[in-house]
Write a protein that holds these residues in place. Sequence first.
Motif, PDB file in Angstrom:
ATOM      1  N   CYS A  18       0.844  -1.195   0.000  1.00 23.80           N
ATOM      2  CA  CYS A  18       0.000   0.000   0.000  1.00 23.80           C
ATOM      3  C   CYS A  18       0.882   1.248   0.000  1.00 23.80           C
ATOM      4  O   CYS A  18       1.901   1.292   0.698  1.00 23.80           O
ATOM      5  CB  CYS A  18      -0.878  -0.037   1.257  1.00 23.80           C
ATOM      6  N   ASN A  19       0.491   2.255  -0.761  1.00 25.63           N
ATOM      7  CA  ASN A  19       1.250   3.498  -0.850  1.00 25.63           C
ATOM      8  C   ASN A  19       0.838   4.434   0.284  1.00 25.63           C
ATOM      9  O   ASN A  19      -0.094   5.221   0.153  1.00 25.63           O
ATOM     10  CB  ASN A  19       1.009   4.156  -2.205  1.00 25.63           C
ATOM     11  N   SER A  20       1.554   4.357   1.389  1.00 28.47           N
ATOM     12  CA  SER A  20       1.198   5.146   2.574  1.00 28.47           C
ATOM     13  C   SER A  20       1.578   6.622   2.442  1.00 28.47           C
ATOM     14  O   SER A  20       1.252   7.418   3.315  1.00 28.47           O
ATOM     15  CB  SER A  20       1.826   4.546   3.824  1.00 28.47           C
ATOM     16  N   THR A  21       2.239   6.996   1.352  1.00 27.62           N
ATOM     17  CA  THR A  21       2.517   8.425   1.154  1.00 27.62           C
ATOM     18  C   THR A  21       1.282   9.136   0.621  1.00 27.62           C
ATOM     19  O   THR A  21       1.167  10.353   0.720  1.00 27.62           O
ATOM     20  CB  THR A  21       3.690   8.646   0.170  1.00 27.62           C
ATOM     21  N   ARG A  22       0.348   8.367   0.051  1.00 23.35           N
ATOM     22  CA  ARG A  22      -0.865   8.940  -0.526  1.00 23.35           C
ATOM     23  C   ARG A  22      -2.090   8.718   0.356  1.00 23.35           C
ATOM     24  O   ARG A  22      -2.949   9.578   0.459  1.00 23.35           O
ATOM     25  CB  ARG A  22      -1.108   8.324  -1.907  1.00 23.35           C
ATOM     26  N   LEU A  23      -2.168   7.541   0.996  1.00 18.81           N
ATOM     27  CA  LEU A  23      -3.334   7.173   1.787  1.00 18.81           C
ATOM     28  C   LEU A  23      -2.905   6.570   3.122  1.00 18.81           C
ATOM     29  O   LEU A  23      -1.765   6.131   3.267  1.00 18.81           O
ATOM     30  CB  LEU A  23      -4.187   6.135   1.036  1.00 18.81           C
TER      31      LEU A  23
ATOM     32  N   VAL B  98      -3.864   0.788   6.859  1.00 17.02           N
ATOM     33  CA  VAL B  98      -4.004   0.246   8.205  1.00 17.02           C
ATOM     34  C   VAL B  98      -2.961  -0.814   8.515  1.00 17.02           C
ATOM     35  O   VAL B  98      -2.681  -1.078   9.673  1.00 17.02           O
ATOM     36  CB  VAL B  98      -5.426  -0.284   8.502  1.00 17.02           C
ATOM     37  N   GLY B  99      -2.365  -1.407   7.484  1.00 17.35           N
ATOM     38  CA  GLY B  99      -1.331  -2.410   7.693  1.00 17.35           C
ATOM     39  C   GLY B  99       0.074  -1.844   7.666  1.00 17.35           C
ATOM     40  O   GLY B  99       1.046  -2.587   7.669  1.00 17.35           O
ATOM     41  N   GLY B 100       0.201  -0.528   7.633  1.00 14.46           N
ATOM     42  CA  GLY B 100       1.532   0.083   7.553  1.00 14.46           C
ATOM     43  C   GLY B 100       1.997   0.101   6.108  1.00 14.46           C
ATOM     44  O   GLY B 100       1.672   1.000   5.351  1.00 14.46           O
ATOM     45  N   GLU B 101       2.743  -0.936   5.711  1.00 17.87           N
ATOM     46  CA  GLU B 101       3.225  -1.034   4.330  1.00 17.87           C
ATOM     47  C   GLU B 101       2.287  -1.852   3.451  1.00 17.87           C
ATOM     48  O   GLU B 101       2.484  -1.944   2.245  1.00 17.87           O
ATOM     49  CB  GLU B 101       4.629  -1.616   4.312  1.00 17.87           C
ATOM     50  N   THR B 102       1.267  -2.478   4.055  1.00 20.21           N
ATOM     51  CA  THR B 102       0.258  -3.213   3.295  1.00 20.21           C
ATOM     52  C   THR B 102      -1.103  -2.578   3.569  1.00 20.21           C
ATOM     53  O   THR B 102      -1.245  -1.739   4.455  1.00 20.21           O
ATOM     54  CB  THR B 102       0.205  -4.700   3.692  1.00 20.21           C
ATOM     55  N   TYR B 103      -2.116  -3.021   2.826  1.00 18.85           N
ATOM     56  CA  TYR B 103      -3.465  -2.499   3.062  1.00 18.85           C
ATOM     57  C   TYR B 103      -3.975  -2.898   4.442  1.00 18.85           C
ATOM     58  O   TYR B 103      -4.757  -2.190   5.035  1.00 18.85           O
ATOM     59  CB  TYR B 103      -4.439  -2.990   1.984  1.00 18.85           C
TER      60      TYR B 103
END
Length: 110
Positions: free
Chosen positions: A53-58, A61-66
């Motif tokens: 998951c792109n945590s810089t945009r959204l 809840v999983g940190g680096e995953t969805y």
Amino acid sequence: NTPDCFLHAYWCELMDLLGYTPQEASSVSVSAGEWYIDGEPTGIAMGPWTDTCNSTRLYCVGGETYGWDENQVIAVREAIRNGGSLPEANPPEVGLCRFCASDLHIIVLL
């Protein structure tokens, strides 16, 4: 059940299990990998729990995953109850799984 939920039955059942009111469930939608409330983006990522998951945009809840489906649904519920977005200082804890997705899939498939 949550009869006013317009998502896939899996998500609707999960919302019901996690305490959504019918009004809350009916306000939720998904578009382009993001959860929406009343047609407005929440900033909470939606996707398969193991995918990156792109945590810089959204908010992922999983940190680096969805993250676990349950935690995505909990985060959306918190956003609903906070006027449409997560409290910036206090996003919900991640890694807590009362109803793990793998368990629910087993239940659904049996």
